[in-house]
Motif scaffolding. Structure first.
Motif, mmCIF file in Angstrom:
data_model
loop_
_atom_site.group_PDB
_atom_site.id
_atom_site.type_symbol
_atom_site.label_atom_id
_atom_site.label_comp_id
_atom_site.label_asym_id
_atom_site.label_seq_id
_atom_site.Cartn_x
_atom_site.Cartn_y
_atom_site.Cartn_z
ATOM 1 N N UNK B 109 60.569 41.501 9.549
ATOM 2 C CA UNK B 109 61.019 40.128 9.302
ATOM 3 C C UNK B 109 60.604 39.675 7.905
ATOM 4 N N UNK B 110 59.286 40.040 7.646
ATOM 5 C CA UNK B 110 58.731 39.622 6.367
ATOM 6 C C UNK B 110 59.520 40.269 5.218
ATOM 7 N N UNK B 111 59.773 41.600 5.386
ATOM 8 C CA UNK B 111 60.493 42.319 4.346
ATOM 9 C C UNK B 111 61.896 41.738 4.157
ATOM 10 N N UNK B 112 62.532 41.444 5.295
ATOM 11 C CA UNK B 112 63.890 40.892 5.232
ATOM 12 C C UNK B 112 63.863 39.545 4.511
ATOM 13 N N UNK B 113 62.841 38.738 4.923
ATOM 14 C CA UNK B 113 62.717 37.410 4.310
ATOM 15 C C UNK B 113 62.524 37.539 2.806
ATOM 16 N N UNK B 114 61.587 38.496 2.507
ATOM 17 C CA UNK B 114 61.252 38.683 1.100
ATOM 18 C C UNK B 114 62.499 39.107 0.305
ATOM 19 N N UNK B 115 63.205 40.055 0.958
ATOM 20 C CA UNK B 115 64.394 40.575 0.294
ATOM 21 C C UNK B 115 65.412 39.459 0.075
ATOM 22 N N UNK B 116 65.555 38.640 1.119
ATOM 23 C CA UNK B 116 66.518 37.545 1.021
ATOM 24 C C UNK B 116 66.126 36.563 -0.088
#
Lengths: 301, 185
Positions: B109-116
């Motif tokens: 989730x964190x990675x996705x958030x970060x990526x977003x």
């Protein structure tokens, strides 16, 4: 026809092998065989005779047999050799099932050696009596020593062969005397002199019964027990030999080889029975000694 | 010699010396000697040891049974311990797995958030840059157009017109253009 021919065969040679000249006398022959040989020292009451020699041989065999069995055990007390495995059940039986059962675990270690010596000594003597070397030696004498000539002293006791020492009541009475004193020794050791002989007049009954019935009976029984041991063993060992000899005598009484065919079969059967008797009588003597000693030790319980 | 013995002797002699009834105290004595000797020797060097062997065997068997029982108890205890340990391990593994799954979820989730976030940031920056460039380009264009217009107008009208009056007109015109372009941009 055949019968007449066969019955006509003279058995003179065999009769001579029996050591007797003249006509065949079955009774004389049987008595000669079951009786002890002549004293080696003429006229001396203490003289050894062939029964003594046989007993000495038996004692030596028992000792060697026990030593051989002892060498066959491993460190855990498991018998490894066939000889040790053969003797082990007897030793275990007399130690556990007789001495421990009748005299209790505390006394078993002292009672068992006596019973075991009784059993193996008597058994060996019984079995030595079954070996017909007397007849073998007599056969040799019949051929080697011409009738009429007198064999020397050495020849007399060697050629006289063996006998069943335990078939002689002089021998068995001595063994029973050991039991008689063993009963007293163990009884006195356990209960004291007074305590042991007090059981001759047991308490707990009215005084006339106690003193006029039980005391005589118990006193008598003290002597009857060893007497019964004496007679049982001697009579059993003698009787079997007499039966075998009597059956074999039929051959010579009828003076016929043909008769020998069934007679030998019969004698063989009785001999096999005798081997059982050898074991049974040795066992009975040792067992009853153990029971009597056990009664003396446990009498007050 | 006891009376009974003498009587027996006498009777034996009277019966023609029946050898079966012959009382022979010598033989009895020899029997006693031989038997007692054998008894003594075997007592010392035979039966004692033999009974010792039996007792040793007894002890060995008893010891083995005790040992086996103790070992079985020990084994049972160990088994229970092992089972407990296994259960505990299994529970821990399950917990770990769950935690790991949870961690992985949050991390993703964190990675996705970060990526977003990164993507949006880059997007925003790009957009801003485009705006800036657009603005610069528009300004440039305006300037060029103005100069061009002035140049063109100057050449067209030539010196018929005085420069300041013309220029004001031109600038007014460009201002209109700018207003028009600003509305377009």
């Amino acid at each position: 026809m055949i019968w007449a021919t066969l019955t006509g065969i003279p058995l003179g040679l065999l009769a001579a092998a029996g050591g007797e000249g003249g006509p065949f006398d079955a009774g004389e022959m049987i008595l000669h065989h079951v009786a002890n040989g002549a004293a080696w020292v003429e006229g001396a009451w203490w003289s050894p005779s062939k029964a003594v020699l046989i007993m000495a041989v038996a004692a030596l065999l028992v000792f060697l047999g026990v030593r051989r069995a002892l060498a066959g055990y491993d460190d855990n007390g498991v018998p490894r050799t066939r000889w040790a495995q053969m003797l082990d059940p007897f030793v275990e039986h007399f130690y556990r099932d007789v001495a421990m059962a009748y005299a209790g675990p505390k006394w078993a270690k002292r009672v068992a050696p006596l019973l075991l010596t009784f059993f193996f000594f008597i058994l060996t003597n019984n079995l030595l009596g079954m070996v017909p070397w007397a007849d073998f030696f007599n056969l040799v004498r019949g051929v080697a020593v011409p009738s009429g000539s007198e064999p020397g002293a050495f020849k007399t006791f060697v050629l006289d062969g063996a006998a069943t020492a335990t078939g002689n009541f002089n021998v068995t009475v001595a063994l029973a005397v050991v039991t008689f004193f063993a009963i007293i020794v163990f009884g006195v050791k356990k209960h004291g002199l007074v305590g042991h002989f007090a059981h001759l007049a047991p308490k707990g009954v009215v005084w006339p019964v106690r003193w006029f019935l039980l005391l005589p009976i118990e006193t008598l029984s003290m002597f009857v027990k060893p007497f019964a041991l004496t007679m049982r063993l001697a009579a059993n060992m003698t009787a079997g030999h007499m039966a075998i000899l009597a059956i074999i005598s039929i051959i010579f009484l009828l003076n016929s080889v043909l008769v020998g065919i069934p007679v030998v079969g019969l004698a063989l059967g009785v001999s096999l029975l005798e081997i059982i008797v050898c074991f049974v009588q040795a066992y009975v003597f040792a067992l009853l000694s153990g029971v009597f000693i056990g009664m003396a030790i446990e009498s007050h319980h | 010699m006891p009376l009974t013995t003498m009587a027996l002797l006498a009777s034996a002699e009277a019966s023609g010396g029946n050898p079966l009834l012959k009382v022979d105290p010598g033989l009895a004595l020899w029997t006693l000697i031989i038997f007692l000797l054998l008894l003594f020797v075997l007592w010392r060097y035979g039966w004692g040891m033999m009974i010792g062997k039996l007792d040793a065997r007894d002890r060995a068997i008893r010891g083995s049974i005790e040992e086996a029982r103790a070992e079985r108890l020990e084994a049972e205890k160990l088994l229970v311990e092992q089972k407990a340990l296994l259960d505990k391990t299994r529970r821990e593994a399950a917990a770990m797995l769950q935690a790991a799954q949870q961690d992985a979820g949050t991390e993703r989730q964190r990675l996705v958030d970060q990526a977003r976030e990164e993507y949006e940031r880059i997007l925003a920056r790009g957009r801003e840059q485009i705006d800036q460039e657009t603005r610069a380009a528009v300004a440039e264009v305006r300037k060029v157009v103005a100069d061009l217009a002035v140049g063109v107008a100057g050449r067209l009208i030539d010196r018929n017109l005085d420069t300041p009056g013309q220029r004001e007109l031109a600038e007014k015109f460009v201002g209109e253009l700018e207003r028009k372009g600003g509305a377009e941009a």
